[in-house]
Design a protein around this motif. Structure first.
Motif, mmCIF file in Angstrom:
data_model
loop_
_atom_site.group_PDB
_atom_site.id
_atom_site.type_symbol
_atom_site.label_atom_id
_atom_site.label_comp_id
_atom_site.label_asym_id
_atom_site.label_seq_id
_atom_site.Cartn_x
_atom_site.Cartn_y
_atom_site.Cartn_z
ATOM 1 N N SER A 199 0.836 -1.403 0.078
ATOM 2 C CA SER A 199 0.027 -0.002 0.175
ATOM 3 C C SER A 199 0.951 1.278 -0.037
ATOM 4 C CB SER A 199 -0.964 -0.080 1.311
ATOM 5 O OG SER A 199 -0.026 -0.032 2.512
ATOM 6 N N THR A 200 1.991 1.333 0.603
ATOM 7 C CA THR A 200 2.744 2.579 0.677
ATOM 8 C C THR A 200 3.275 2.717 -0.785
ATOM 9 O OG1 THR A 200 3.379 1.915 2.923
ATOM 10 C CG2 THR A 200 4.953 3.264 1.804
ATOM 11 N N VAL A 201 3.952 1.835 -1.303
ATOM 12 C CA VAL A 201 4.286 1.839 -2.840
ATOM 13 C C VAL A 201 3.372 2.377 -3.649
ATOM 14 C CG1 VAL A 201 5.437 1.037 -4.620
ATOM 15 C CG2 VAL A 201 6.403 0.433 -2.313
ATOM 16 N N ASN A 202 2.107 1.663 -3.564
ATOM 17 C CA ASN A 202 0.922 2.021 -4.644
ATOM 18 C C ASN A 202 0.453 3.444 -4.315
ATOM 19 O OD1 ASN A 202 -0.699 -1.281 -4.911
ATOM 20 N ND2 ASN A 202 1.489 -0.586 -5.235
ATOM 21 N N GLY A 256 1.946 10.750 -5.627
ATOM 22 C CA GLY A 256 3.335 11.460 -5.518
ATOM 23 C C GLY A 256 3.498 11.645 -7.006
ATOM 24 N N SER A 257 4.793 11.699 -7.107
ATOM 25 C CA SER A 257 5.292 12.384 -8.602
ATOM 26 C C SER A 257 5.170 11.130 -9.733
ATOM 27 C CB SER A 257 6.976 12.800 -8.362
ATOM 28 O OG SER A 257 7.910 11.994 -8.091
ATOM 29 N N GLN A 258 4.752 9.943 -9.415
ATOM 30 C CA GLN A 258 4.752 9.019 -10.051
ATOM 31 C C GLN A 258 6.179 8.449 -10.519
ATOM 32 O OE1 GLN A 258 1.688 8.803 -13.261
ATOM 33 N NE2 GLN A 258 0.150 8.889 -11.540
ATOM 34 N N ASN A 259 6.924 8.326 -9.509
ATOM 35 C CA ASN A 259 8.241 7.949 -9.724
ATOM 36 C C ASN A 259 8.290 6.489 -10.177
ATOM 37 O OD1 ASN A 259 11.090 7.168 -9.095
ATOM 38 N ND2 ASN A 259 10.979 7.239 -6.990
ATOM 39 N N PRO A 260 9.103 6.297 -11.148
ATOM 40 C CA PRO A 260 9.050 4.995 -12.065
ATOM 41 C C PRO A 260 9.961 3.917 -11.173
ATOM 42 C CG PRO A 260 10.499 6.724 -13.080
ATOM 43 C CD PRO A 260 9.772 7.444 -12.045
ATOM 44 N N GLY A 261 10.811 4.424 -10.119
ATOM 45 C CA GLY A 261 11.426 3.872 -9.271
ATOM 46 C C GLY A 261 10.450 2.787 -8.417
ATOM 47 N N LEU A 262 9.492 3.360 -8.071
ATOM 48 C CA LEU A 262 8.392 2.873 -7.209
ATOM 49 C C LEU A 262 7.798 1.597 -8.015
ATOM 50 C CD1 LEU A 262 6.756 5.873 -5.498
ATOM 51 C CD2 LEU A 262 8.312 4.245 -4.619
ATOM 52 N N ALA A 293 -0.560 -0.755 -11.578
ATOM 53 C CA ALA A 293 -0.392 -2.106 -12.592
ATOM 54 C C ALA A 293 -0.291 -1.340 -14.096
ATOM 55 C CB ALA A 293 -1.837 -2.695 -12.399
ATOM 56 N N ILE A 294 -1.135 -0.446 -14.395
ATOM 57 C CA ILE A 294 -0.941 0.251 -15.822
ATOM 58 C C ILE A 294 0.515 0.652 -16.078
ATOM 59 C CG2 ILE A 294 -1.855 2.090 -17.141
ATOM 60 C CD1 ILE A 294 -4.659 1.888 -15.967
ATOM 61 N N GLY A 295 1.125 1.360 -15.086
ATOM 62 C CA GLY A 295 2.283 1.811 -15.187
ATOM 63 C C GLY A 295 3.473 0.610 -15.652
ATOM 64 N N ILE A 296 3.233 -0.487 -14.833
ATOM 65 C CA ILE A 296 4.028 -1.646 -15.115
ATOM 66 C C ILE A 296 3.799 -2.084 -16.465
ATOM 67 C CG2 ILE A 296 4.634 -3.851 -14.192
ATOM 68 C CD1 ILE A 296 4.071 -2.950 -11.579
ATOM 69 N N LYS A 297 2.482 -2.251 -16.780
ATOM 70 C CA LYS A 297 2.367 -3.063 -18.151
ATOM 71 C C LYS A 297 2.807 -1.874 -19.213
ATOM 72 C CE LYS A 297 -1.837 -3.937 -21.036
ATOM 73 N NZ LYS A 297 -3.289 -3.960 -21.119
ATOM 74 N N GLU A 298 2.930 -0.613 -19.037
ATOM 75 C CA GLU A 298 3.250 0.273 -20.099
ATOM 76 C C GLU A 298 4.756 0.348 -20.159
ATOM 77 O OE1 GLU A 298 1.022 3.711 -19.426
ATOM 78 O OE2 GLU A 298 -0.675 3.156 -20.335
ATOM 79 N N GLY A 299 5.244 -0.447 -19.240
ATOM 80 C CA GLY A 299 6.913 -0.593 -19.265
ATOM 81 C C GLY A 299 7.794 0.625 -18.879
ATOM 82 N N LYS A 300 6.992 1.457 -17.741
ATOM 83 C CA LYS A 300 7.481 2.624 -17.007
ATOM 84 C C LYS A 300 8.184 2.311 -16.205
ATOM 85 C CE LYS A 300 3.376 5.521 -18.380
ATOM 86 N NZ LYS A 300 2.390 6.345 -17.862
ATOM 87 N N ALA A 301 8.602 1.224 -15.787
ATOM 88 C CA ALA A 301 9.281 0.924 -14.349
ATOM 89 C C ALA A 301 10.833 1.146 -14.525
ATOM 90 C CB ALA A 301 9.114 -0.630 -13.860
ATOM 91 N N LYS A 302 11.513 1.791 -13.541
ATOM 92 C CA LYS A 302 12.796 2.027 -13.579
ATOM 93 C C LYS A 302 13.429 1.503 -12.320
ATOM 94 C CE LYS A 302 13.139 5.670 -17.137
ATOM 95 N NZ LYS A 302 13.363 7.070 -17.405
ATOM 96 N N PRO A 303 14.994 1.008 -12.306
ATOM 97 C CA PRO A 303 15.215 0.636 -10.851
ATOM 98 C C PRO A 303 15.345 1.677 -9.852
ATOM 99 C CG PRO A 303 16.723 -0.286 -12.680
ATOM 100 C CD PRO A 303 15.796 0.968 -13.335
ATOM 101 N N PHE A 304 14.841 1.547 -8.790
ATOM 102 C CA PHE A 304 14.700 2.301 -7.589
ATOM 103 C C PHE A 304 16.114 2.700 -7.190
ATOM 104 C CE2 PHE A 304 14.783 3.835 -3.195
ATOM 105 C CZ PHE A 304 13.668 4.719 -3.329
ATOM 106 N N GLU A 305 16.501 4.102 -7.048
ATOM 107 C CA GLU A 305 17.673 4.540 -6.829
ATOM 108 C C GLU A 305 18.045 4.271 -5.351
ATOM 109 O OE1 GLU A 305 20.930 8.064 -7.656
ATOM 110 O OE2 GLU A 305 19.175 8.534 -8.101
ATOM 111 N N LYS A 306 18.860 3.564 -4.867
ATOM 112 C CA LYS A 306 19.660 3.819 -3.540
ATOM 113 C C LYS A 306 20.733 4.372 -3.562
ATOM 114 C CE LYS A 306 16.693 0.375 -1.363
ATOM 115 N NZ LYS A 306 17.365 -0.695 -0.778
#
Length: 757
Positions: A354-357, A363-369, A389-402
């Motif tokens: 829930s926190t990430v979603n 928020g700013s729709q950080n692709p790292g999330l 789910a839509i963001g993931i399907k559309e290939g928007k995910a990027k590695p979360f920067e630690k």
């Protein structure tokens, strides 16, 4: 005849018009009902969200998979039937776990009713709620007496609040399915009495600043929003007024009690525990736990009371907290066990879904999330989960920067903080924070070290077996106070075998360490420095931690400098709680034939002494192996330093503590002094090939070449005779400050708080 036909036509037209009017009236009434009904669901799921979800079902893989898992779980529970046992158990016991399971299933069943439009889920929720309504008013206070605020369904009001947070969502989802009479029954006999009990009847639980109260405030607020009860909502946001409690008092769990000037309730809990950076003063373990009620109630407020602009409150601190919390996890997603923290708790827990979603959606729709959500493998079945789910399907995910971060503590960001230094797989967690309310430890300027997600130098965490009934009912064990909170249990300095602030909350809560500087500008040197002046009156501790990447070393190494200035002579104990097996030392030690405790109190009573040695004249060297990697500790030493191999577990007849080891340096009868060490990861060992590579330290000598009030300088010489100089300015941390210093007849000049070359 003609007249008769016209008369008949007129009569027919009148009748048709009457029928048409009735139909229009009926349709108008139906339309009005739809408008009223559209108000529910409105908390987390919304009518628009439900419509969007239904349109996209079968086309959004991670959402569809999450829905299927939830459906199978709820269907299995429906098949088993409803069980509402009379409460009697602590955490881990049957009645406790059953009521916990019930509130989770109720929330999920309500969501399924909305998404699948299947009446069986609404009926299941209704039937269970009616059974709770039938017993609630006759329930006594829970029979277990350990808590300062006993619940009715659970042994503490905290868990009762958990119940109401989740059940409010279920009620919202089936609100229109119920008749007005059924809603009145539930609201008058269950929900309002429930909200009154955890708030008005337990102000010591409800009216304070603590994660417990956050759950209570959110519970009252969530049910208030469903029932459109503004009085309850005001109680949730601002607490109970005029409850007769001392606003400066603290209950026996250490939370501050507030009762006026808006200093209690949800907004106060949003203001005080969070720093402007989003760090939660109780630490990441409890921040993870509190984020669910914080964010779920905030989402409900956003949907129902948008005029409050809750996600903008305190410059958007709730959304900043999402990033801050994720930064406080290691490479594997496990949260650093600062303060009371159970090891292994990670962002794979449901609360973090829930926190990430919510963090992504609002928020700013950080692709790292999105990349974190992909790892979690599930989403919430609501508007925010759909967006992810839509963001993931559309290939928007990027590695979360630690990255290296410095997170301030305190409501104004001026009560110390936590620094996380990162470089090439190494992570140093440097704690110089405030006390952390009741869950704080007496560990100023402590640190822990990780490599690729594995602990190297550990923080013990808490002494508790959460929800394991056989171990103290799943609650905190006495060893949490006698060991885990004590200073000697941490990788920091203990004076005269006494914990910081004498181990007293009323003293520790008044003080915090102070940041001296941090600098992450140079990618090869990540450094933070802080001072502590109050843990031992008359003594200043100044610790500097750095990860340094030097081309002469296989991997980055950690530099640790602890400078002490004191008004009196003291005994100084500096432990390093290493994990793994001893490989080699450069000092002789005697293994004790009889195990005895190192002391009698302040945590010392829990440390067995396994070996005692005397330090060499210049450097103490200690090498160990863990998880196929070698580590070396090189420390500047004096011949009078005593060295102790210790192991946790003394005076622990029920085996509540883990049997883990440390190497501790003791320096007696000393006033001003300095401890300098380098922790060096190197090499590897494979049990398959049985091959050890680079198993020896690369450091030939570590020397302090200057130590004054203003400067400390040391040299690090490797086995190939390359020497590097490190200098820190002890009194001027400005990045713009220009320094010139003569060391061994050579002048050095630089700008900034430190020098390394």
């Amino acid at each position: 005849m003609k007249f008769k036909n016209y008369s008949l036509i007129i009569i027919l037209l009148v009748c048709l018009n009457f029928i048409s009017c009735n139909e229009q009236t009926a349709n108008t009434n139906k339309t009005e009902q739809v408008v009223v009904g559209s108000e529910h669901p409105k908390l987390i799921l919304t009518k628009t969200g439900v419509d969007n979800i239904r349109k996209l079902l079968g086309t959004i893989p991670i959402f569809d998979a999450s829905l299927q898992v939830t459906k199978e779980e709820v269907d299995a529970e429906i098949a088993l039937g409803i069980d509402i046992p009379i409460p009697k158990d602590f955490s881990g016991g049957y009645t406790h776990e059953k009521h916990k399971s019930n509130f989770l299933i109720l929330q999920k069943a309500g969501v399924l009713y909305q998404i699948l439009d299947d009446e069986k889920y609404a009926k299941f929720v209704k039937d269970m709620l009616m059974q709770y309504e039938a017993i609630y008013k006759s329930l006594p206070v829970h029979p277990q007496t350990r808590s300062y605020a006993r619940g009715k369904l659970f042994w503490q009001c905290l868990n009762d609040s958990n119940w109401l947070v989740y059940v409010s969502q279920a009620y919202d989802c089936i609100y229109n399915y119920l008749s007005k009479e059924e809603r009145d029954l539930l609201e008058n006999n269950l929900f309002r009495p429930f909200a009154d009990y955890i708030s008005i009847e337990n102000p010591q639980f409800y009216n304070r600043v603590h994660n417990h109260s956050t759950w209570g405030n959110s519970a009252v607020g969530m049910i208030a929003l469903v029932m459109d009860d503004d009085d309850l909502l005001q109680r949730a946001l601002y607490g109970i007024k005029d409850v007769g409690l001392d606003p400066e008092a603290k209950d026996n769990d250490g939370g501050f009690i507030k009762d006026k000037d808006g200093r209690a309730g949800f907004l106060a809990n949003l203001e005080e525990p969070f720093s402007p950076d989003g760090y939660y003063t109780e630490g990441p373990y409890y921040q993870r736990y509190a984020m669910y009620p914080f964010l779920i109630f905030a989402e409900a407020l956003h949907n129902v009371k948008p005029e409050l602009k809750i996600f903008e409150h305190k410059n958007g601190v709730l959304l900043k907290a999402v990033d801050a919390l994720l930064q406080l996890s290691d490479a594997d997603g496990d949260f650093f066990p600062l303060n009371d923290g159970q090891k292994g708790m990670s962002y794979f827990t449901s609360a973090m879904v829930s926190t990430v979603n919510i963090g992504y959606y609002f928020g700013s729709q950080n692709p790292g999330l999105l990349s974190i959500a992909k790892k979690q493998g599930q989403v919430m079945l609501d508007d925010s989960g759909l967006a992810v789910a839509i963001g993931i399907k559309e290939g928007k995910a990027k590695p979360f920067e630690k990255k290296s971060v410095n997170l301030t503590d305190g409501p104004d960001g001026k009560q110390g903080g936590v620094g996380v230094l990162r470089h090439q797989g190494l992570e140093v967690v440097f704690k110089y924070a405030a006390q952390g309310l009741s869950h704080g430890h007496y560990d100023k300027l402590s640190f822990s070290l990780y490599e690729n997600g594995d602990e190297v130098i550990q923080d013990y965490g808490l002494a508790r077996f959460v929800n394991i009934e056989q171990k103290g009912g799943g609650n905190y064990l006495k060893e949490n106070t006698t060991w885990a909170k004590q200073t000697i249990a941490h990788n920091t300095l203990t004076l005269n075998a006494t914990s910081h602030f004498e181990g007293k909350y009323e003293i520790g809560s008044k003080h915090h360490s102070n940041l001296y500087f941090f600098n992450f500008d140079n990618p090869k040197i990540q450094i933070a420095s802080a001072k502590e002046n109050n843990a031992y009156p008359g003594t200043e501790m100044h610790r500097t931690m750095a990860i340094i990447k030097d081309d002469n070393f296989e991997k980055p190494f950690v530099l640790d400098i602890m400078k002490i200035q004191s008004n009196t002579n003291n005994q100084y104990d500096m432990p390093y709680y290493f994990l793994g097996q001893v490989i080699e030392t450069n000092f002789k030690y005697n293994v004790t034939s009889t195990l005895n405790a190192l002391g009698i109190k302040n945590g010392y009573q829990h440390l067995y002494v396994e070996g005692v040695g005397q330090a060499p004249e210049e450097n103490t060297k200690f090498l160990w192996l863990d998880k196929g990697r070698f580590y070396s500790l090189t420390s500047v030493s004096t011949p009078s330093d005593e060295l102790f191999f210790t192991r946790i577990g003394a005076n622990d007849p029920e085996f509540n503590l883990r049997r883990e080891a440390a190497l501790m340096t003791r320096r007696k009868n000393t006033k001003n002094t300095i401890f300098v060490s380098v922790i060096e990861p190197h090499g590897s060992y494979s049990p398959v090939s049985e091959l050890a590579l680079n198993s020896k330290s690369n450091i030939a000598a570590l020397k302090i070449v200057l130590d004054t009030e203003d400067y400390t300088a040391l040299t690090i010489t490797d086995v190939k005779d390359n020497t590097k100089l490190f200098v820190i300015s002890n009194t001027n941390a400005s990045k713009e400050a220009k320094h010139t210093l003569k060391i061994n007849e050579k002048n050095y000049s630089w700008t900034g708080s430190y020098y390394y070359k």
